[in-house]
Each structure stands twice: as structure tokens, then as C-alpha cells.
Write a protein that holds these residues in place. Structure first.
Motif, mmCIF file in Angstrom:
data_model
loop_
_atom_site.group_PDB
_atom_site.id
_atom_site.type_symbol
_atom_site.label_atom_id
_atom_site.label_comp_id
_atom_site.label_asym_id
_atom_site.label_seq_id
_atom_site.Cartn_x
_atom_site.Cartn_y
_atom_site.Cartn_z
ATOM 1 N N ILE A 59 0.827 -1.210 0.000
ATOM 2 C CA ILE A 59 0.000 0.000 0.000
ATOM 3 C C ILE A 59 0.859 1.257 0.000
ATOM 4 C CG2 ILE A 59 -1.625 1.335 1.399
ATOM 5 C CD1 ILE A 59 -2.874 -1.362 2.207
ATOM 6 N N LEU A 60 1.923 1.248 0.796
ATOM 7 C CA LEU A 60 2.752 2.451 0.915
ATOM 8 C C LEU A 60 3.655 2.671 -0.301
ATOM 9 C CD1 LEU A 60 3.737 2.339 4.676
ATOM 10 C CD2 LEU A 60 1.982 3.727 3.568
ATOM 11 N N ILE A 61 4.278 1.622 -0.787
ATOM 12 C CA ILE A 61 5.186 1.732 -1.929
ATOM 13 C C ILE A 61 4.786 0.647 -2.936
ATOM 14 C CG2 ILE A 61 7.598 1.896 -2.628
ATOM 15 C CD1 ILE A 61 8.282 2.084 0.367
ATOM 16 N N PRO A 62 3.739 0.865 -3.710
ATOM 17 C CA PRO A 62 3.176 -0.214 -4.530
ATOM 18 C C PRO A 62 4.140 -0.768 -5.582
ATOM 19 C CG PRO A 62 1.876 1.793 -4.758
ATOM 20 C CD PRO A 62 2.966 2.083 -3.814
ATOM 21 N N PHE A 63 4.799 0.086 -6.347
ATOM 22 C CA PHE A 63 5.660 -0.427 -7.415
ATOM 23 C C PHE A 63 6.815 -1.241 -6.841
ATOM 24 C CE2 PHE A 63 3.738 3.189 -9.685
ATOM 25 C CZ PHE A 63 3.207 2.477 -10.754
ATOM 26 N N LEU A 64 7.483 -0.709 -5.859
ATOM 27 C CA LEU A 64 8.589 -1.425 -5.244
ATOM 28 C C LEU A 64 8.086 -2.663 -4.500
ATOM 29 C CD1 LEU A 64 11.622 -1.417 -4.736
ATOM 30 C CD2 LEU A 64 11.192 -0.082 -2.671
ATOM 31 N N GLY A 65 6.932 -2.545 -3.838
ATOM 32 C CA GLY A 65 6.370 -3.676 -3.104
ATOM 33 C C GLY A 65 6.052 -4.848 -4.011
ATOM 34 N N VAL A 66 5.426 -4.581 -5.149
ATOM 35 C CA VAL A 66 5.096 -5.651 -6.086
ATOM 36 C C VAL A 66 6.368 -6.250 -6.660
ATOM 37 C CG1 VAL A 66 4.072 -6.127 -8.339
ATOM 38 C CG2 VAL A 66 2.784 -4.861 -6.643
ATOM 39 N N LEU A 67 7.314 -5.412 -7.020
ATOM 40 C CA LEU A 67 8.571 -5.900 -7.587
ATOM 41 C C LEU A 67 9.300 -6.789 -6.580
ATOM 42 C CD1 LEU A 67 10.535 -5.789 -9.988
ATOM 43 C CD2 LEU A 67 11.616 -3.846 -8.868
ATOM 44 N N VAL A 68 9.408 -6.352 -5.342
ATOM 45 C CA VAL A 68 10.093 -7.153 -4.319
ATOM 46 C C VAL A 68 9.321 -8.439 -4.041
ATOM 47 C CG1 VAL A 68 10.763 -7.194 -1.873
ATOM 48 C CG2 VAL A 68 11.257 -5.179 -3.276
ATOM 49 N N TYR A 69 7.999 -8.376 -3.973
ATOM 50 C CA TYR A 69 7.207 -9.574 -3.711
ATOM 51 C C TYR A 69 7.394 -10.601 -4.818
ATOM 52 C CZ TYR A 69 3.401 -12.588 -2.283
ATOM 53 O OH TYR A 69 2.676 -13.667 -1.869
ATOM 54 N N VAL A 70 7.362 -10.147 -6.059
ATOM 55 C CA VAL A 70 7.517 -11.082 -7.184
ATOM 56 C C VAL A 70 8.917 -11.689 -7.177
ATOM 57 C CG1 VAL A 70 7.600 -11.235 -9.695
ATOM 58 C CG2 VAL A 70 5.713 -10.050 -8.595
ATOM 59 N N ILE A 71 9.913 -10.904 -6.817
ATOM 60 C CA ILE A 71 11.272 -11.435 -6.763
ATOM 61 C C ILE A 71 11.414 -12.438 -5.611
ATOM 62 C CG2 ILE A 71 13.678 -10.835 -6.262
ATOM 63 C CD1 ILE A 71 13.166 -8.215 -7.838
ATOM 64 N N VAL A 72 10.901 -12.089 -4.439
ATOM 65 C CA VAL A 72 11.099 -12.918 -3.247
ATOM 66 C C VAL A 72 10.171 -14.123 -3.241
ATOM 67 C CG1 VAL A 72 10.911 -12.941 -0.724
ATOM 68 C CG2 VAL A 72 11.955 -11.001 -1.879
ATOM 69 N N ARG A 73 8.902 -13.937 -3.539
ATOM 70 C CA ARG A 73 7.912 -15.004 -3.368
ATOM 71 C C ARG A 73 7.229 -15.415 -4.665
ATOM 72 N NH1 ARG A 73 6.559 -16.518 1.361
ATOM 73 N NH2 ARG A 73 4.454 -16.974 0.728
ATOM 74 N N GLY A 74 7.657 -14.880 -5.780
ATOM 75 C CA GLY A 74 6.981 -15.139 -7.047
ATOM 76 C C GLY A 74 7.095 -16.559 -7.551
ATOM 77 N N ARG A 75 8.147 -17.261 -7.147
ATOM 78 C CA ARG A 75 8.360 -18.621 -7.635
ATOM 79 C C ARG A 75 7.203 -19.549 -7.266
ATOM 80 N NH1 ARG A 75 13.870 -21.569 -7.831
ATOM 81 N NH2 ARG A 75 14.305 -19.404 -8.259
ATOM 82 N N ASN A 76 6.635 -19.357 -6.089
ATOM 83 C CA ASN A 76 5.572 -20.249 -5.617
ATOM 84 C C ASN A 76 4.170 -19.701 -5.857
ATOM 85 O OD1 ASN A 76 7.424 -22.137 -4.690
ATOM 86 N ND2 ASN A 76 7.672 -21.061 -2.757
ATOM 87 N N MET A 77 4.050 -18.545 -6.487
ATOM 88 C CA MET A 77 2.717 -17.990 -6.749
ATOM 89 C C MET A 77 1.905 -18.935 -7.637
ATOM 90 S SD MET A 77 3.297 -13.903 -7.288
ATOM 91 C CE MET A 77 1.607 -13.534 -7.687
ATOM 92 N N GLY A 78 2.519 -19.480 -8.648
ATOM 93 C CA GLY A 78 1.831 -20.408 -9.545
ATOM 94 C C GLY A 78 1.416 -21.680 -8.834
ATOM 95 N N LYS A 79 2.299 -22.179 -7.962
ATOM 96 C CA LYS A 79 1.963 -23.393 -7.216
ATOM 97 C C LYS A 79 0.768 -23.163 -6.298
ATOM 98 C CE LYS A 79 6.702 -25.058 -7.210
ATOM 99 N NZ LYS A 79 7.903 -25.286 -6.406
ATOM 100 N N ARG A 80 0.728 -21.999 -5.650
ATOM 101 C CA ARG A 80 -0.419 -21.703 -4.785
ATOM 102 C C ARG A 80 -1.699 -21.543 -5.594
ATOM 103 N NH1 ARG A 80 3.745 -19.104 -1.966
ATOM 104 N NH2 ARG A 80 3.521 -17.158 -3.116
#
Length: 137
Positions: A59-80
Motif C-alpha cells: 500500500i505504501l510503496i506499490p511499485f517497489l512492493g510488487v517488484l520485491v514480492y515477485v522477486i522474493v515469493r513469485g516462484r511459488n505464486m503459480g503453485k499456490r
């Protein structure tokens, strides 16, 4: 009034292309943002505090937040996502199995119960025949 009127032919083709491109990118950004938020809520391995921190970051830093989330946790997004779809399919199949039970089997069980009630003397012959007709037809 300044007297200038913009008509369709005053808008260059390249300008229209860039407008469509920005709209497309904006829609894709919103889709990605909502997918990340849904993934945060869907992940059962994260605790509530970690989810709250990710959401605050998004919410506070959306562009950076999404980018960091996809880098850190994006590998398992498809599995979930696949796991969630499988759970929904299993629940749907269980619902179908439950609602599409063999009605003949249920009727046979009810007839057995009726005959047991008649054998014990709880039902008269007339009551038995009425209940049997009700079950069969």
C-alpha cells in the motif's frame, strides 16, 4: 474561449498508439497488483503479521512492493494458484457426488426401514402401504 477545437484528425496516430499502450500497461499493473494481494491472503504458510507487513509495503510503496514480492515469493505464486484451483475442484466434485447420489439406493434403504417398523408392529399394514406408495411414486 480560445477558439481551438480538437477533432479526431488533430490527434496523431502515434499519440493514439501511446495512449493505448499506457492504458494497457496501467491495466496490466492493476492485474499484477491484485494478483499479488490475493496471493498474500491465499498463502497459508505466512503468519498474520507477515501478511500485514506485506500489505503495508504494497500500500505504501506499490511499485517497489510488487517488484520485491515477485522477486522474493513469485516462484511459488503459480503453485499456490494451482493448489487453490485443485481445492476448488475437489470441493465441487464432492458437492456433485453428494447431490447426485443414487436415489434408488436411498429409496431401498427407506423401504428396509419401513419393513422393520412394520415387523416391530410400529406401523399397521395400511400405514406401511401408504408410506411405500409415497416412496415409490
Amino acid at each position: 474561449m480560445d477558439g481551438s477545437v480538437y477533432l479526431a484528425y488533430d490527434y496523431p496516430v502515434l499519440g493514439a498508439f501511446w495512449t493505448v499502450m499506457w492504458i494497457f500497461l496501467w491495466v496490466m499493473w492493476l492485474i499484477l497488483l491484485f494478483r499479488v494481494v490475493v496471493d498474500v491472503f491465499r498463502d497459508h504458510e505466512m503468519s498474520g503479521w507477515v501478511k500485514a507487513l506485506w500489505l503495508l509495503f504494497l500500500i505504501l510503496i506499490p511499485f517497489l512492493g510488487v517488484l520485491v514480492y515477485v522477486i522474493v515469493r513469485g516462484r511459488n505464486m503459480g503453485k499456490r494458484e494451482v493448489q487453490h484451483a485443485q481445492e476448488r475442484q475437489d470441493a465441487f466434485n464432492a458437492y456433485i457426488r453428494e447431490t447426485a447420489k443414487d436415489p434408488g439406493r436411498a429409496g431401498a434403504d427407506d423401504l428396509v426401514k419401513l419393513s422393520e417398523l412394520k415387523a416391530r408392529g410400529d406401523l399397521s399394514e395400511e400405514e406401511f402401504q401408504r408410506a411405500k406408495q409415497k416412496l415409490l411414486g
